[in-house]
Design a protein around this motif. Structure first.
Motif, PDB file in Angstrom:
ATOM      1  N   ASP A  42      33.556 -52.463  66.175  1.00 31.21           N
ATOM      2  CA  ASP A  42      33.053 -51.455  65.247  1.00 31.21           C
ATOM      3  C   ASP A  42      32.303 -52.169  64.128  1.00 31.21           C
ATOM      4  OD1 ASP A  42      32.664 -49.429  63.328  1.00 31.21           O
ATOM      5  OD2 ASP A  42      34.433 -48.354  64.038  1.00 31.21           O
ATOM      6  N   LYS A  44      31.403 -51.446  61.230  1.00 31.51           N
ATOM      7  CA  LYS A  44      31.891 -51.332  59.851  1.00 31.51           C
ATOM      8  C   LYS A  44      32.956 -52.376  59.535  1.00 31.51           C
ATOM      9  CE  LYS A  44      35.495 -47.756  60.384  1.00 31.51           C
ATOM     10  NZ  LYS A  44      35.395 -47.533  61.838  1.00 31.51           N
ATOM     11  N   ASP A 120      22.259 -45.231  64.534  1.00 29.67           N
ATOM     12  CA  ASP A 120      23.606 -45.014  65.064  1.00 29.67           C
ATOM     13  C   ASP A 120      23.614 -45.088  66.588  1.00 29.67           C
ATOM     14  OD1 ASP A 120      24.305 -44.603  62.469  1.00 29.67           O
ATOM     15  OD2 ASP A 120      24.877 -42.495  62.688  1.00 29.67           O
ATOM     16  N   SER A 164      29.546 -50.802  68.113  1.00 30.28           N
ATOM     17  CA  SER A 164      29.381 -49.397  67.740  1.00 30.28           C
ATOM     18  C   SER A 164      28.949 -49.293  66.285  1.00 30.28           C
ATOM     19  CB  SER A 164      30.690 -48.628  67.949  1.00 30.28           C
ATOM     20  OG  SER A 164      31.060 -48.644  69.311  1.00 30.28           O
ATOM     21  N   GLY A 166      27.816 -46.696  63.207  1.00 34.15           N
ATOM     22  CA  GLY A 166      27.730 -45.342  62.676  1.00 34.15           C
ATOM     23  C   GLY A 166      28.410 -44.301  63.540  1.00 34.15           C
ATOM     24  N   ASP A 167      27.797 -43.116  63.604  1.00 31.65           N
ATOM     25  CA  ASP A 167      28.350 -41.981  64.342  1.00 31.65           C
ATOM     26  C   ASP A 167      27.952 -42.095  65.816  1.00 31.65           C
ATOM     27  OD1 ASP A 167      29.482 -39.575  65.049  1.00 31.65           O
ATOM     28  OD2 ASP A 167      27.791 -38.369  64.338  1.00 31.65           O
ATOM     29  N   GLN A 169      28.450 -40.741  69.670  1.00 30.92           N
ATOM     30  CA  GLN A 169      28.899 -39.618  70.488  1.00 30.92           C
ATOM     31  C   GLN A 169      28.457 -39.832  71.931  1.00 30.92           C
ATOM     32  OE1 GLN A 169      30.735 -37.125  69.254  1.00 30.92           O
ATOM     33  NE2 GLN A 169      30.594 -37.807  67.121  1.00 30.92           N
TER      34      GLN A 169
END
Length: 278
Positions: A42, A44, A120, A164, A166-167, A169
């Motif tokens: 991730d 972040k 993203d 990964s 951001g957002d 989906q």
């Protein structure tokens, strides 16, 4: 006793296919193990730590590097440029780049995300370990300044990496299934085709039940624990899924279910029901 043997044999076939998917080069680095086996990074968090174990009984040295591989719709991966649209390689740093491991020794490898303002979504890479010769004058596990490593032979392993940002989906649908022309060790295989959408990879575990016509039973579990991993670079993917040992489909109903995780009690991603003619 025979049932237990068949179960273990089924697991052997399934895990063999997992290894074929995970290891994108011609040979595995003997005795090299990783925790975790897949890198889900991730952005972040900025930093990811991988533990490497030399499970052999001799000292070994490896050169570490990144490469970009895309998933082919028919299965397997292909090497592409690190400048490709979904490559994570330009945004990653690695330390150390060379490691020396004694027998049964562990070492941590640090991955760092250096990107900013990326769109993203999931980005792709593989972390490759190439075995190299130990210098003849090596007296310890420490790498000397200026030490040169020569490639031992083409013996390497590449671990899939998903970055990964951001957002993210994604959605996966099972769109078709048919008996495969492929067979191995007497096992029957089915070609299962999936459709992926969204800005992320798609994944899950595939299970299948077969119910004979006229039967009131729930149906036998004939496809078990088959991992599905669809990279962002493709929206369609066909997987060869083995049936359990000795299973043959006659007239009846085949229900394929993709679960969000390992086990039939996990949330369902998608289901496809097929009527199998005689």
């Amino acid at each position: 006793m025979k049932q237990g043997f068949n179960f273990m044999k089924n697991l052997y076939v399934i895990f063999a296919f997992i290894l074929l998917f995970l290891c994108t080069t011609e040979a595995l680095a003997e005795g090299l193990k990783f925790s975790p086996q897949r890198i889900n990074f991730d952005a972040k968090d900025r930093v990811f730590t991988l533990t490497v174990l030399n499970d052999s009984d001799e000292k070994k040295a490896y050169r570490l590097s990144f490469e970009t591989r895309y998933l082919k719709p028919e299965g397997g991966t292909t090497l592409v440029s690190d400048e490709s649209e979904f490559s994570a390689v330009p945004y990653l740093r690695l330390s150390p780049r060379r490691i020396i491991l004694g027998a049964n020794q562990r070492q941590k490898v640090r991955l760092q995300y250096t990107g900013s303002n990326l769109v993203d979504g999931d980005y792709l890479a593989h972390l490759k370990f190439t075995e190299v010769n130990l210098p003849s004058d090596l007296q310890s596990d420490e790498e000397s300044v200026g030490m040169k490593f020569e490639v031992k032979q083409v013996v390497n392993v590449a671990i899939p990496l998903r970055l990964s940002v951001g957002d993210v989906q994604s959605n996966v649908k099972i769109i078709s299934a048919e008996k495969s022309n492929y067979a191995q060790d007497g096992y029957e295989f089915w070609d299962i085709t999936f459709k992926r959408s969204g800005n992320g990879n798609g994944s899950g575990f595939l299970y299948g039940r077969f119910k004979k016509d006229g039967s009131d039973e729930q149906g036998a579990l004939i496809i078990q624990r088959v991992p599905v991993n669809i990279y962002r670079n493709t929206d369609k993917f066909t997987l060869k899924a083995p049936l359990v040992a000795g299973a043959k489909l006659g007239k009846g109903t085949l229900m394929l279910t993709l679960y969000d995780g390992e086990g039939i009690n996990r949330p369902v991603i998608d289901t496809l029901v097929l009527n199998i003619p005689e």
